[in-house]
Enzyme design. Structure first.
Site, PDB file in Angstrom:
ATOM      1  N   GLU A 113     -12.938   0.254   0.462  1.00  0.00           N
ATOM      2  CA  GLU A 113     -11.959   0.240  -0.626  1.00  0.00           C
ATOM      3  C   GLU A 113     -12.112  -1.024  -1.456  1.00  0.00           C
ATOM      4  O   GLU A 113     -11.785  -1.041  -2.632  1.00  0.00           O
ATOM      5  CB  GLU A 113     -10.535   0.249  -0.072  1.00  0.00           C
ATOM      6  N   CYS A 142       0.815  -1.226   0.000  1.00  0.00           N
ATOM      7  CA  CYS A 142       0.000   0.000   0.000  1.00  0.00           C
ATOM      8  C   CYS A 142       0.845   1.272   0.000  1.00  0.00           C
ATOM      9  O   CYS A 142       0.300   2.363  -0.116  1.00  0.00           O
ATOM     10  CB  CYS A 142      -0.960  -0.006   1.184  1.00  0.00           C
ATOM     11  N   HIS A 168     -11.724   9.602 -10.014  1.00  0.00           N
ATOM     12  CA  HIS A 168     -10.564   9.588 -10.908  1.00  0.00           C
ATOM     13  C   HIS A 168      -9.519  10.628 -10.504  1.00  0.00           C
ATOM     14  O   HIS A 168      -8.987  11.351 -11.341  1.00  0.00           O
ATOM     15  CB  HIS A 168     -10.991   9.735 -12.379  1.00  0.00           C
TER      16      HIS A 168
END
Length: 126
Positions: free
Chosen positions: A113, A25, A70
């Site tokens: 997520e 991550c 985005h």
């Protein structure tokens, strides 16, 4: 007491600082996020039998679309873009910007997520 919720989705990238070297991550990666806004009311339902019309949450959907979809979340938030920080940010945004009728209130915001992970933020209740 009545509870309702609405889910919003966005795609975004992030990386998480301060993780051990080599942690997956810590590298830039993306997620298909789901954000759920949960509302609660302990009063009478509004005509025709709503806690609130889901259309009242449209400003939040627009905010998510315009500022998070985005995007690189490291450039959007002032804190590391963890699900926990996102949930707190979205909760406070909803409290500050949504005009909900009394006695409707934001119960919590949940950010996912992945399909199997989430973080929630909401007030501590007695």
């Amino acid at each position: 007491m009545h509870r309702i919720g609405k889910q919003f989705r966005f795609e975004a990238a992030h990386s998480l600082p301060d993780l051990p070297e080599g942690h997956q991550c810590s590298r830039v990666h993306g997620h298909s996020y789901a954000v759920e806004v949960h509302l609660v009311s302990d009063g009478e339902l509004h005509r025709p039998g709503f806690v609130v019309d889901f259309a009242e949450l449209a400003p939040f959907g627009a905010h998510v679309r315009d500022h998070f979809d985005h995007r690189d979340l490291n450039t959007v938030l002032d804190a590391p873009p963890t699900s926990e920080h996102l949930a707190a940010y979205f909760y406070h945004w909803c409290c500050d910007h949504l005009r909900l009728p009394e006695p409707v209130r934001i119960e919590k915001v949940r950010v996912s997520e992945t399909a199997s992970t989430f973080a929630e933020y909401g007030p501590v209740l007695p």
